[in-house]
Design a protein around this motif. Structure first.
Motif, PDB file in Angstrom:
ATOM      1  N   PHE A 239    -129.093-106.293 -39.929  1.00 50.62           N
ATOM      2  CA  PHE A 239    -127.797-105.629 -40.399  1.00 50.62           C
ATOM      3  C   PHE A 239    -126.593-106.584 -40.604  1.00 50.62           C
ATOM      4  N   TYR A 240    -126.623-107.560 -39.764  1.00 56.90           N
ATOM      5  CA  TYR A 240    -125.306-108.432 -39.463  1.00 56.90           C
ATOM      6  C   TYR A 240    -125.019-109.656 -40.109  1.00 56.90           C
ATOM      7  N   ASP A 241    -125.144-109.512 -41.518  1.00 54.82           N
ATOM      8  CA  ASP A 241    -124.810-110.612 -42.531  1.00 54.82           C
ATOM      9  C   ASP A 241    -123.192-110.390 -42.599  1.00 54.82           C
TER      10      ASP A 241
ATOM     11  N   LEU B 260    -118.908-103.966 -41.830  1.00 52.24           N
ATOM     12  CA  LEU B 260    -118.961-102.646 -41.644  1.00 52.24           C
ATOM     13  C   LEU B 260    -119.125-102.189 -40.295  1.00 52.24           C
ATOM     14  N   PHE B 261    -119.967-102.993 -39.346  1.00 48.33           N
ATOM     15  CA  PHE B 261    -119.818-102.629 -37.932  1.00 48.33           C
ATOM     16  C   PHE B 261    -118.434-102.497 -37.369  1.00 48.33           C
ATOM     17  N   GLU B 262    -117.560-103.750 -37.860  1.00 45.39           N
ATOM     18  CA  GLU B 262    -116.274-103.599 -37.084  1.00 45.39           C
ATOM     19  C   GLU B 262    -115.447-102.151 -37.673  1.00 45.39           C
ATOM     20  N   LYS B 263    -115.846-101.798 -38.732  1.00 45.01           N
ATOM     21  CA  LYS B 263    -115.280-100.456 -39.108  1.00 45.01           C
ATOM     22  C   LYS B 263    -115.635 -99.176 -38.414  1.00 45.01           C
ATOM     23  N   ILE B 264    -117.049 -99.272 -38.101  1.00 44.05           N
ATOM     24  CA  ILE B 264    -117.612 -98.197 -37.529  1.00 44.05           C
ATOM     25  C   ILE B 264    -116.888 -98.280 -36.122  1.00 44.05           C
ATOM     26  N   CYS B 265    -116.696 -99.386 -35.287  1.00 43.40           N
ATOM     27  CA  CYS B 265    -116.033 -99.530 -34.196  1.00 43.40           C
ATOM     28  C   CYS B 265    -114.613 -98.624 -33.986  1.00 43.40           C
TER      29      CYS B 265
ATOM     30  N   GLU C 229    -115.412 -90.872 -34.589  1.00 42.45           N
ATOM     31  CA  GLU C 229    -116.639 -90.129 -33.981  1.00 42.45           C
ATOM     32  C   GLU C 229    -117.296 -91.291 -33.095  1.00 42.45           C
ATOM     33  N   TYR C 230    -116.997 -92.654 -33.286  1.00 42.84           N
ATOM     34  CA  TYR C 230    -117.823 -93.640 -32.428  1.00 42.84           C
ATOM     35  C   TYR C 230    -116.868 -94.022 -31.358  1.00 42.84           C
ATOM     36  N   TYR C 231    -117.147 -93.214 -30.317  1.00 39.61           N
ATOM     37  CA  TYR C 231    -116.574 -93.187 -29.062  1.00 39.61           C
ATOM     38  C   TYR C 231    -116.867 -94.458 -28.328  1.00 39.61           C
ATOM     39  N   LEU C 232    -117.946 -94.966 -28.491  1.00 38.89           N
ATOM     40  CA  LEU C 232    -118.379 -96.120 -27.562  1.00 38.89           C
ATOM     41  C   LEU C 232    -117.361 -97.346 -27.391  1.00 38.89           C
ATOM     42  N   THR C 233    -116.768 -97.869 -28.514  1.00 35.93           N
ATOM     43  CA  THR C 233    -115.984 -99.068 -28.377  1.00 35.93           C
ATOM     44  C   THR C 233    -114.667 -98.575 -27.733  1.00 35.93           C
TER      45      THR C 233
ATOM     46  N   PRO D 291    -121.837-106.720 -23.820  1.00 38.13           N
ATOM     47  CA  PRO D 291    -121.115-105.364 -23.821  1.00 38.13           C
ATOM     48  C   PRO D 291    -121.453-104.546 -24.993  1.00 38.13           C
ATOM     49  N   GLY D 292    -120.859-103.495 -25.362  1.00 39.23           N
ATOM     50  CA  GLY D 292    -121.220-102.703 -26.559  1.00 39.23           C
ATOM     51  C   GLY D 292    -122.497-101.925 -26.840  1.00 39.23           C
ATOM     52  N   SER D 293    -123.101-101.793 -25.415  1.00 38.61           N
ATOM     53  CA  SER D 293    -124.693-101.131 -25.608  1.00 38.61           C
ATOM     54  C   SER D 293    -125.518-101.720 -26.657  1.00 38.61           C
ATOM     55  N   THR D 294    -125.178-103.178 -26.881  1.00 34.25           N
ATOM     56  CA  THR D 294    -126.287-103.813 -27.857  1.00 34.25           C
ATOM     57  C   THR D 294    -127.646-103.814 -26.898  1.00 34.25           C
ATOM     58  N   ILE D 295    -127.740-103.747 -25.772  1.00 29.90           N
ATOM     59  CA  ILE D 295    -129.093-103.637 -24.956  1.00 29.90           C
ATOM     60  C   ILE D 295    -129.592-102.193 -25.371  1.00 29.90           C
ATOM     61  N   GLY D 296    -128.897-101.413 -25.998  1.00 31.41           N
ATOM     62  CA  GLY D 296    -129.508 -99.976 -26.461  1.00 31.41           C
ATOM     63  C   GLY D 296    -130.316-100.340 -27.656  1.00 31.41           C
ATOM     64  N   ASN D 297    -130.074-101.333 -28.297  1.00 29.54           N
ATOM     65  CA  ASN D 297    -130.941-101.541 -29.596  1.00 29.54           C
ATOM     66  C   ASN D 297    -132.138-102.328 -29.242  1.00 29.54           C
ATOM     67  N   LEU D 298    -132.413-102.473 -27.924  1.00 27.23           N
ATOM     68  CA  LEU D 298    -133.747-103.185 -27.652  1.00 27.23           C
ATOM     69  C   LEU D 298    -134.414-102.072 -27.167  1.00 27.23           C
TER      70      LEU D 298
ATOM     71  N   ALA E   5    -121.462 -89.696 -33.740  1.00 25.39           N
ATOM     72  CA  ALA E   5    -121.184 -91.142 -33.804  1.00 25.39           C
ATOM     73  C   ALA E   5    -122.065 -91.935 -34.605  1.00 25.39           C
ATOM     74  N   TYR E   6    -123.279 -91.361 -34.832  1.00 25.12           N
ATOM     75  CA  TYR E   6    -124.180 -92.014 -35.981  1.00 25.12           C
ATOM     76  C   TYR E   6    -124.243 -91.295 -37.261  1.00 25.12           C
ATOM     77  N   ASN E   7    -123.289 -90.127 -37.559  1.00 29.16           N
ATOM     78  CA  ASN E   7    -123.223 -89.580 -38.907  1.00 29.16           C
ATOM     79  C   ASN E   7    -121.800 -89.177 -39.078  1.00 29.16           C
TER      80      ASN E   7
ATOM     81  N   ASN F 222    -133.170 -98.473 -33.470  1.00 28.30           N
ATOM     82  CA  ASN F 222    -132.954 -97.321 -32.283  1.00 28.30           C
ATOM     83  C   ASN F 222    -131.895 -97.737 -31.369  1.00 28.30           C
ATOM     84  N   SER F 223    -130.995 -96.685 -30.996  1.00 23.47           N
ATOM     85  CA  SER F 223    -130.026 -96.970 -29.876  1.00 23.47           C
ATOM     86  C   SER F 223    -130.337 -96.047 -28.652  1.00 23.47           C
ATOM     87  N   TYR F 224    -130.867 -96.831 -27.610  1.00 22.18           N
ATOM     88  CA  TYR F 224    -131.145 -96.151 -26.331  1.00 22.18           C
ATOM     89  C   TYR F 224    -130.117 -95.607 -25.605  1.00 22.18           C
TER      90      TYR F 224
HETATM   91  C1  AVI Z   1    -124.366-102.562 -31.841  1.00 22.10           C
HETATM   92  N1  AVI Z   1    -125.013-101.213 -31.243  1.00 22.10           N
HETATM   93  C2  AVI Z   1    -124.897-101.102 -30.120  1.00 22.10           C
HETATM   94  C3  AVI Z   1    -124.485-100.293 -32.282  1.00 22.10           C
HETATM   95  C4  AVI Z   1    -124.983 -98.975 -31.657  1.00 22.10           C
HETATM   96  O1  AVI Z   1    -124.467 -98.135 -31.426  1.00 22.10           O
HETATM   97  O2  AVI Z   1    -126.376 -98.996 -31.638  1.00 22.10           O
HETATM   98  C5  AVI Z   1    -124.924-100.331 -33.590  1.00 22.10           C
HETATM   99  C6  AVI Z   1    -124.606 -99.309 -34.567  1.00 22.10           C
HETATM  100  N2  AVI Z   1    -125.778 -98.803 -35.369  1.00 22.10           N
HETATM  101  C7  AVI Z   1    -125.061 -97.554 -36.010  1.00 22.10           C
HETATM  102  N3  AVI Z   1    -123.845 -97.353 -35.563  1.00 22.10           N
HETATM  103  C8  AVI Z   1    -123.420 -98.696 -34.784  1.00 22.10           C
END
Ligand code: AVI
Ligand code: SAH
Length: 319
Positions: A38-40, A46-51, A55-59, A159-166, A204-206, A280-282
């Motif tokens: 995803f990260y070119d 786009l990920f910076e915009k998501i943060c 809806e994207y409460y994580l950050t 940080p960032g729940s990146t571990i959840g992508n594994l 958060a993902y829609n 996947n985002s565990y």
């Molecule tokens: C980087 N990672 C923790 C994000 C996540 O929430 O799983 C990537 C992401 N995918 C969709 N929105 C954000």
């Protein structure tokens, strides 16, 4: 590559592994692509915009718990340690940590050279006396970390729940590798997204502005740009849902019609409604993550959460 950021990978090797991974993933019965692609440069933007999306409460949750508990987090890490961050991206939370922990050296590792370069430049201006190194690379493979050769306490920040992508198995292997890197006196600070109401996760993902959809579709655009693919982006739709039994958000791209896609010399046929699984985002409960850390060779000594209990930062020490 700029002198501020080291990258041992050649452009050709990178294109080669990308093509191999894409061909392997699209040849599976359930087509899948690794989320690290995803990260070119546009994907990182786009990920910076998501943060910053409502809806994207994580950050916001992780930033707020880090601000609130900074002195306790700094005591845990130990002033003057060597700090290594995996998947540093914009390094926004890192700024707080660097102010609190005052490490002797900071190394940022990210697969996206564009994001890394921007972050390292900004950090160098904000912390002119700190030794800062940017290393472009894949954290799922062993990397030689220059600052980790001394005798100071080594702390890895993830940080960032990146571990959840594994997957849990990949996360366990990653923790074990990191446990080896930090040594018996070392520690880890890991950001973990907690299990919660599925509607909050779904939103958060829609997101209503379609930024997550654009982030997901950028993967196909990147294959077109870098591998000469001919994906018609109008024939694909973003699809994300919470898979409760598996405790994860799944992101897919849905083919809106029967179609044929050519990438380099490879041809793939997709049925209408067929999906490519892209991420996947565990989500973990506190207990689940403690157990995972133990399997990875760490004991969870500390855990900090935000006011609403959405997100947790775990302080792990070598067990
Ligand atoms: C980087 N990672 C923790 C994000 C996540 O929430 O799983 C990537 C992401 N995918 C969709 N929105 C954000
Ligand atoms: N730490 C930041 C960014 C998290 S997004 C935050 O907390 O907001 C995930 C980051 O990890 C991105 O910057 C992405 O480029 C990076 N990344 C994803 N997979 C990676 C891999 N396999 N190796 C190195 N970096 C990776």
């Amino acid at each position: 590559m700029s002198p501020e950021v080291a990258d041992s990978r050649s452009e050709l090797d990178l294109i080669d592994s990308f093509l191999q991974d894409v061909v392997a993933g699209l040849s599976l019965p359930q087509k899948a692509l690794p989320p690290k692609y995803f990260y070119d440069a546009p994907g990182s933007k786009l990920f910076e915009k998501i943060c910053r999306l409502p809806e994207y409460y994580l950050t916001r949750a992780e930033l707020s718990l880090t601000r609130k508990n900074l002195s306790s987090i700094a005591r845990f890490a130990g002033k003057g340690c060597d700090l290594l961050e995996y998947g540093s991206g914009e390094s926004v939370k890192t700024r707080l940590l660097l102010r609190g922990v005052r490490p002797s050296a900071y190394v940022a590792v990210d697969i996206s050279p564009a994001a890394l370069l921007g972050a390292v430049r900004k950090l160098s201006r904000a912390f002119p006396k700190l030794s800062i190194t940017g290393l472009a690379g894949d954290f799922s493979r062993p990397l030689k970390i220059p600052a980790f050769e001394g005798r100071r306490r080594r702390v890895v920040y993830f940080p960032g729940s990146t571990i959840g992508n594994l997957s849990p198995q990949e996360a366990q292997a990653f923790l074990r590798m990191t446990r080896g890197q930090v040594g018996p006196r070392g520690a880890m600070l890991v950001g973990v997204d907690l299990k919660k109401d599925a509607t909050v996760l779904h939103a958060a993902y829609n997101d209503s502005r379609g930024v997550t959809a654009a982030f997901n579709l950028n993967l196909l655009a990147r294959i077109n740009r870098e591998l000469g693919g001919d994906f018609d982006l109008r024939a694909w739709r973003h699809y994300a849902f919470y898979n409760a039994p598996l405790g994860r958000i799944e992101m897919h791209l849905v083919s809106l019609k029967k179609q044929v896609v050519d990438i380099a010399l490879h041809r793939f046929t997709l049925a209408a409604g067929e999906t490519i699984h892209t991420e996947n985002s565990y989500k973990y409960s506190m207990e689940e993550f403690r157990a995972l850390a133990a399997l990875g060779g760490f004991a969870a000594r500390k855990v900090w959460t935000d006011r609403k209990g959405l997100f947790a930062l775990f302080g792990l020490e070598a067990a």
